[in-house]
Scaffold this active site. Structure first.
Site, PDB file in Angstrom:
ATOM      1  N   ASP A  13      14.378  62.900 -20.308  1.00 38.34           N
ATOM      2  CA  ASP A  13      13.110  62.227 -20.037  1.00 38.34           C
ATOM      3  C   ASP A  13      12.270  63.116 -19.135  1.00 38.34           C
ATOM      4  OD1 ASP A  13      11.037  60.498 -19.234  1.00 38.34           O
ATOM      5  OD2 ASP A  13      12.356  58.760 -19.422  1.00 38.34           O
ATOM      6  N   LYS A  19       4.354  61.378 -15.513  1.00 33.82           N
ATOM      7  CA  LYS A  19       3.448  61.053 -14.412  1.00 33.82           C
ATOM      8  C   LYS A  19       3.910  61.740 -13.131  1.00 33.82           C
ATOM      9  CE  LYS A  19       2.060  56.564 -16.282  1.00 33.82           C
ATOM     10  NZ  LYS A  19       2.011  55.096 -16.061  1.00 33.82           N
ATOM     11  N   ASP A  37      10.679  69.611 -25.107  1.00 35.46           N
ATOM     12  CA  ASP A  37       9.426  69.879 -25.801  1.00 35.46           C
ATOM     13  C   ASP A  37       8.236  69.516 -24.907  1.00 35.46           C
ATOM     14  OD1 ASP A  37       9.753  67.161 -25.778  1.00 35.46           O
ATOM     15  OD2 ASP A  37       9.049  66.821 -27.820  1.00 35.46           O
ATOM     16  N   THR A  53      16.967  68.627 -35.194  1.00 35.64           N
ATOM     17  CA  THR A  53      17.012  67.248 -35.665  1.00 35.64           C
ATOM     18  C   THR A  53      15.726  66.877 -36.393  1.00 35.64           C
ATOM     19  OG1 THR A  53      16.147  66.429 -33.571  1.00 35.64           O
ATOM     20  CG2 THR A  53      18.531  66.593 -33.769  1.00 35.64           C
ATOM     21  N   PHE A  83      13.455  64.445 -35.990  1.00 33.73           N
ATOM     22  CA  PHE A  83      12.242  64.195 -35.219  1.00 33.73           C
ATOM     23  C   PHE A  83      11.757  65.444 -34.501  1.00 33.73           C
ATOM     24  CE2 PHE A  83      13.761  59.764 -35.598  1.00 33.73           C
ATOM     25  CZ  PHE A  83      12.629  59.246 -36.203  1.00 33.73           C
ATOM     26  N   GLU A  84      12.700  66.322 -34.127  1.00 31.58           N
ATOM     27  CA  GLU A  84      12.273  67.596 -33.564  1.00 31.58           C
ATOM     28  C   GLU A  84      11.504  68.386 -34.612  1.00 31.58           C
ATOM     29  OE1 GLU A  84      14.100  71.628 -31.438  1.00 31.58           O
ATOM     30  OE2 GLU A  84      15.449  70.044 -32.130  1.00 31.58           O
TER      31      GLU A  84
END
Length: 301
Positions: free
Chosen positions: A207, A211, A243, A280, A282-283
């Site tokens: 993660d 912010k 990423d 992967t 989604f990558e």
């Protein structure tokens, strides 16, 4: 889980906790992030005490009897509360995932309760062991385990559906070199692993906490590196991937400055994606949209 290990690491300041990595969220590999750029569907945030939903179970009920599946809060109140780098989420556990957890958890799963020191040689038959922090739905983990059966993978996450999915994938693929750990990787590192126990550490798409006020929650910080380094053998590699460009820059800066790690990239920058880290789905979608994925490989000095 019984006795505790005397840790060679300094007292823990507000150190970040293990996080389920990211890049797995459809269309975006950032915030809230599941792991492995593709492994975890998005889900709403949940308190650690909440059990994941399973068909036929009442919301908030305990899914498994003690010892027969992952605990909703394995460390309980034994350890101080810290700033966490992960945010547990509740999402539906399928019937197949629940079945895999009930059948395979007693053999291949463990709760991170901080109450004993693990014997990794006994656990994984003497194989060199790589710790993977955050594996999402476990698809990339299973592929790496299948490609390198001579290496054991101790895969840590807090996402119950992903834990069940990885166990099911391991069984289906006949993978005996995977163990699934439930809970906070910081407690695992600090309380349950002896010095020089690990042949490598993988942190894929953690993660990024984009912010600014949440940057303190990012996993890759000097305190984390000082905790993990003594648990790694000399020459063992810490492999990070993200990423999220600003996080990649912070990772590179923090790792370069730490005396216990040496960049394996000849130019002192990012490394090409090694062939053993699967690309992967989604990558791949992110790359098609112009996302840039950075790999960092730093060896334990």
């Amino acid at each position: 889980m019984s006795e505790k290990t005397a840790s060679s690491t300094p007292p823990t300041p507000p150190a970040p906790e293990s996080r389920v990595p990211a890049a797995d969220r459809p269309g975006d590999a950032t915030a809230g992030r599941p792991s492995h750029a593709a492994d975890r569907p998005g889900a709403a945030a949940a308190r650690p005490s909440q059990a994941a939903e399973v068909p036929g179970a009442r919301r908030g009920s305990r899914m498994f009897a003690d010892g027969t599946g992952p605990s909703p809060d394995p460390a309980g109140s034994h350890f101080e509360r810290r700033i966490r780098s992960f945010q547990p989420r509740r999402s539906r556990v399928t019937t197949g995932q629940a079945d895999a957890l009930r059948r395979l958890w007693p053999q291949w799963g463990l709760d991170i309760d901080g109450q004993r020191v693990l014997d990794l040689d006994a656990m994984l038959g003497g194989l060199p062991v790589v710790l993977e922090i955050g594996f999402g739905m476990g698809e990339a983990t299973a592929r790496m385990a299948a490609a390198d059966p001579s290496t054991g993978i101790l895969a840590v996450d807090v996402h119950t559906p992903g834990q069940g999915n990885l166990l099911a994938l391991a069984e289906r693929g006949g993978l005996t070199n995977v163990r699934v750990a439930n809970g906070d990787a910081i407690i695992l590192l600090r309380e349950m692993l002896p010095p020089a126990a690990l042949a490598g550490v993988r942190v894929y798409f953690p993660d990024p906490w984009p912010k600014k006020r949440h940057h303190k929650r990012r996993l890759i910080q000097p305190e984390f590196l000082s905790l993990v380094a003594p648990r790694m053998r000399p020459g063992a590699v810490l492999h990070c991937a993200t990423d999220w460009e600003p996080y990649a820059e912070q990772m590179l800066q923090v790792l370069t400055a730490h005396p216990d790690f040496v960049n394996t990239a000849p130019d002192g920058g990012y490394a090409p994606r090694p062939g053993f880290r699967p690309l992967t789905r989604f990558e791949g979608q992110g790359l098609e949209k112009g996302h840039v994925v950075h790999d960092l490989l730093f060896a334990r000095a």
